[in-house]
Design an enzyme around this catalytic site. Sequence first.
Site, PDB file in Angstrom:
ATOM      1  N   LYS A   2      39.430 -29.893   8.705  1.00  9.65           N
ATOM      2  CA  LYS A   2      38.319 -30.789   9.859  1.00  9.65           C
ATOM      3  C   LYS A   2      36.894 -30.321  10.438  1.00  9.65           C
ATOM      4  O   LYS A   2      35.831 -30.958  10.932  1.00  9.65           O
ATOM      5  CB  LYS A   2      39.435 -29.321  10.608  1.00  9.65           C
ATOM      6  CG  LYS A   2      38.062 -29.604  12.674  1.00  9.65           C
ATOM      7  CD  LYS A   2      38.850 -27.823  13.165  1.00  9.65           C
ATOM      8  CE  LYS A   2      38.123 -27.032  12.691  1.00  9.65           C
ATOM      9  NZ  LYS A   2      36.658 -26.802  14.091  1.00  9.65           N
TER      10      LYS A   2
ATOM     11  N   ARG B   6      33.056 -28.508  19.708  1.00  2.00           N
ATOM     12  CA  ARG B   6      31.696 -27.920  19.532  1.00  2.00           C
ATOM     13  C   ARG B   6      30.441 -28.928  18.888  1.00  2.00           C
ATOM     14  O   ARG B   6      29.772 -29.030  19.029  1.00  2.00           O
ATOM     15  CB  ARG B   6      31.475 -26.729  18.072  1.00  2.00           C
ATOM     16  CG  ARG B   6      30.826 -25.996  18.301  1.00  2.00           C
ATOM     17  CD  ARG B   6      30.521 -25.287  18.822  1.00  2.00           C
ATOM     18  NE  ARG B   6      28.679 -24.349  18.702  1.00  2.00           N
ATOM     19  CZ  ARG B   6      27.945 -24.219  20.170  1.00  2.00           C
ATOM     20  NH1 ARG B   6      29.441 -23.706  21.740  1.00  2.00           N
ATOM     21  NH2 ARG B   6      26.855 -23.414  19.915  1.00  2.00           N
TER      22      ARG B   6
ATOM     23  N   CYS C  38      35.750 -22.949  20.653  1.00  2.00           N
ATOM     24  CA  CYS C  38      35.950 -21.472  20.691  1.00  2.00           C
ATOM     25  C   CYS C  38      34.721 -20.531  21.147  1.00  2.00           C
ATOM     26  O   CYS C  38      33.857 -20.422  20.339  1.00  2.00           O
ATOM     27  CB  CYS C  38      36.821 -21.506  18.597  1.00  2.00           C
ATOM     28  SG  CYS C  38      37.833 -22.127  18.424  1.00  2.00           S
TER      29      CYS C  38
ATOM     30  N   ILE D 226      30.132 -13.125  11.049  1.00  2.00           N
ATOM     31  CA  ILE D 226      29.281 -13.874  11.284  1.00  2.00           C
ATOM     32  C   ILE D 226      29.358 -14.269  12.798  1.00  2.00           C
ATOM     33  O   ILE D 226      28.408 -14.826  13.202  1.00  2.00           O
ATOM     34  CB  ILE D 226      30.887 -15.484  10.412  1.00  2.00           C
ATOM     35  CG1 ILE D 226      30.372 -14.864   9.148  1.00  2.00           C
ATOM     36  CG2 ILE D 226      29.846 -16.535  10.901  1.00  2.00           C
ATOM     37  CD1 ILE D 226      28.845 -15.201   8.057  1.00  2.00           C
TER      38      ILE D 226
HETATM   39  N1  EPU Z   1      23.976 -19.624  14.918  1.00  2.99           N
HETATM   40  C1  EPU Z   1      22.044 -18.920  15.327  1.00  2.99           C
HETATM   41  N2  EPU Z   1      21.846 -20.330  15.346  1.00  2.99           N
HETATM   42  C2  EPU Z   1      21.637 -21.076  14.960  1.00  2.99           C
HETATM   43  C3  EPU Z   1      23.191 -21.940  14.216  1.00  2.99           C
HETATM   44  C4  EPU Z   1      23.560 -20.244  14.313  1.00  2.99           C
HETATM   45  O1  EPU Z   1      22.239 -18.035  15.610  1.00  2.99           O
HETATM   46  O2  EPU Z   1      21.065 -21.603  15.215  1.00  2.99           O
HETATM   47  C5  EPU Z   1      24.477 -17.754  14.330  1.00  2.99           C
HETATM   48  C6  EPU Z   1      25.698 -17.800  15.254  1.00  2.99           C
HETATM   49  O3  EPU Z   1      25.670 -18.116  16.507  1.00  2.99           O
HETATM   50  C7  EPU Z   1      26.838 -17.654  14.038  1.00  2.99           C
HETATM   51  C8  EPU Z   1      26.416 -17.806  13.060  1.00  2.99           C
HETATM   52  O4  EPU Z   1      24.739 -18.322  13.575  1.00  2.99           O
HETATM   53  O5  EPU Z   1      27.102 -16.303  14.608  1.00  2.99           O
HETATM   54  C9  EPU Z   1      26.869 -18.657  12.163  1.00  2.99           C
HETATM   55  O6  EPU Z   1      27.010 -20.996  12.631  1.00  2.99           O
HETATM   56  P1  EPU Z   1      27.024 -20.977  12.453  1.00  2.99           P
HETATM   57  O7  EPU Z   1      26.282 -22.364  12.801  1.00  2.99           O
HETATM   58  O8  EPU Z   1      27.223 -21.369  10.418  1.00  2.99           O
HETATM   59  O9  EPU Z   1      28.765 -22.295  12.528  1.00  2.99           O
HETATM   60  P2  EPU Z   1      28.663 -23.215  12.930  1.00  2.99           P
HETATM   61  O10 EPU Z   1      27.916 -24.668  12.359  1.00  2.99           O
HETATM   62  O11 EPU Z   1      29.165 -23.327  14.309  1.00  2.99           O
HETATM   63  C10 EPU Z   1      31.065 -24.020  11.499  1.00  2.99           C
HETATM   64  C11 EPU Z   1      32.369 -23.708  11.105  1.00  2.99           C
HETATM   65  C12 EPU Z   1      33.420 -23.111  11.943  1.00  2.99           C
HETATM   66  C13 EPU Z   1      32.745 -22.162  10.877  1.00  2.99           C
HETATM   67  C14 EPU Z   1      31.330 -21.258  10.318  1.00  2.99           C
HETATM   68  C15 EPU Z   1      31.438 -20.820   9.577  1.00  2.99           C
HETATM   69  C16 EPU Z   1      32.000 -26.093  12.969  1.00  2.99           C
HETATM   70  C17 EPU Z   1      32.596 -27.325  13.479  1.00  2.99           C
HETATM   71  N3  EPU Z   1      32.468 -25.265  12.227  1.00  2.99           N
HETATM   72  O12 EPU Z   1      30.165 -22.980  12.639  1.00  2.99           O
HETATM   73  O13 EPU Z   1      34.288 -23.323  12.393  1.00  2.99           O
HETATM   74  O14 EPU Z   1      33.287 -20.658  11.329  1.00  2.99           O
HETATM   75  O15 EPU Z   1      30.782 -22.969  10.506  1.00  2.99           O
HETATM   76  O16 EPU Z   1      32.137 -21.173   8.045  1.00  2.99           O
HETATM   77  O17 EPU Z   1      32.162 -27.137  10.877  1.00  2.99           O
HETATM   78  C18 EPU Z   1      37.035 -23.464  12.739  1.00  2.99           C
HETATM   79  O18 EPU Z   1      36.735 -24.105  12.074  1.00  2.99           O
HETATM   80  O19 EPU Z   1      37.235 -22.025  13.267  1.00  2.99           O
HETATM   81  C19 EPU Z   1      35.238 -22.887  13.148  1.00  2.99           C
HETATM   82  C20 EPU Z   1      34.616 -22.002  14.390  1.00  2.99           C
END
Ligand code: EPU
Length: 416
Positions: free
Chosen positions: A22, A91, A115, A325
């Site tokens: 995904k 997202r 989510c 995280i």
């Molecule tokens: N964060 C910030 N500022 C930013 C970006 C992130 O503060 O500009 C913080 C977020 O608030 C969070 C942390 O950094 O607390 C991690 O965020 P990250 O950007 O790494 O996660 P994401 O890109 O939003 C993706 C996956 C998530 C997975 C995370 C960590 C996708 C669409 N989503 O999220 O997947 O948990 O990386 O591996 O790729 C899931 O599949 O259930 C899911 C939530």
Amino acid sequence: MDKIKVIGKQILSGKIYISGSKNSVVSLLPAAILSDETIIEKVPHISDVDNLEEILRYLGVKFSLESGTIHIDSTSMINKPITLEYSSKLRASYYFMGAMLSKFKKIEISFPGGCNIGKRSFDFHLKGFEKLGAKVIIKDNLYTIVADELKGAEINLPFPSVGATVNILLASVKALGKTVINNAASEPEIGNLIDFLNSMGAKIKGKDTSKLEIEGVDRLSGGKIKVIPDRIEAGTYILAGIMNGCNLEICDVRPDHLKSFFDVLDEMGADYKIVGDKVVTNKVSHLKPVNIVTQVYPGFATDLQQPITTLLLQCDGISTVKETIYENRFQNTKYLNEMGANIEVEGDTITVYGPTFLKGKLVRTSDLRAGAALVLAALSAEGETTITDIKHLLRGYSDLIKKLTNVGAKIWLEDE
Ligand code: EPU
């Protein structure tokens, strides 16, 4: 079809084939617009893909999906605002920011969905765009990002954010000169995206490391990729096998993407065997308690934290899980406790008192991985469980009901 019913305690035996990831496909689809015609193989059957298809069609992109392969033709794509109706469905709609900024030098998009598991800000993405020379205007939750020209820059991420790394990669592939992303995320899904972009003619170095170097190119064309197996889906079914399996085989897995997860299973004394790209699992009667801390890749994945909590309920003793995280990723514990678990939540850590035995109940899915945790709980509980609000689960688990039914689970969908 927004309820799942499960009658627990069935032995699971046979083969489950893992679908494409995904978290890969949701960046590959927006990335596809950077080229004229692209092909994406091993696409999972999930609603996040349906929602991205809707956005692509709305933007005039031609999209065809047959037997898990998508052909995308973006030659007649138009640049128009992605309204809340589209952006709020998932997202990853915000990956159109980087992709459309790169393609048109302008994007207008409303706030993304996803989510509700924490603040999930995307300030690093926006700062990255600004570093590349773009201007970001935010008004009433509408994001307008424009640039006369994108110029390569050195970008230091304060945290190795997956989303920021994806968006900056997308925005920089055609920027003038060289971009360096320091402290980049090195998740396998990022590597999958890099392979896709490079297959279109992008020049990205540093795959699987925390330093990415992008040499901007004038034009991208063609492009073909196979989505990597979903490591979180694999982990979820491996857990099902350890809880209820008799030679349950999880097939098409990349075991090298699950090292930290296997380390924890080893510490618990779980019965699993890796045979090539297959993981054979069996239920054992005693498991040792463990202490888990979620970390960025290659650490223990936050996305497997909620599913593994259900297994911790069966351990002989006290386990803990510290979530580093997200701020709000324990919503599964309320329902597990209602089913008979004994879990205490304090700040970023939960304490799980095992072993406990679960009873079927009416429970609600609050987010995707909480839903997976509840399905696992329902499979091992005595009696019937009803899981509501399953739209979250359908976003990320391809053919969940079919895959589990095929290996002996009593699980079905019901209309509300
Ligand atoms: N964060 C910030 N500022 C930013 C970006 C992130 O503060 O500009 C913080 C977020 O608030 C969070 C942390 O950094 O607390 C991690 O965020 P990250 O950007 O790494 O996660 P994401 O890109 O939003 C993706 C996956 C998530 C997975 C995370 C960590 C996708 C669409 N989503 O999220 O997947 O948990 O990386 O591996 O790729 C899931 O599949 O259930 C899911 C939530």
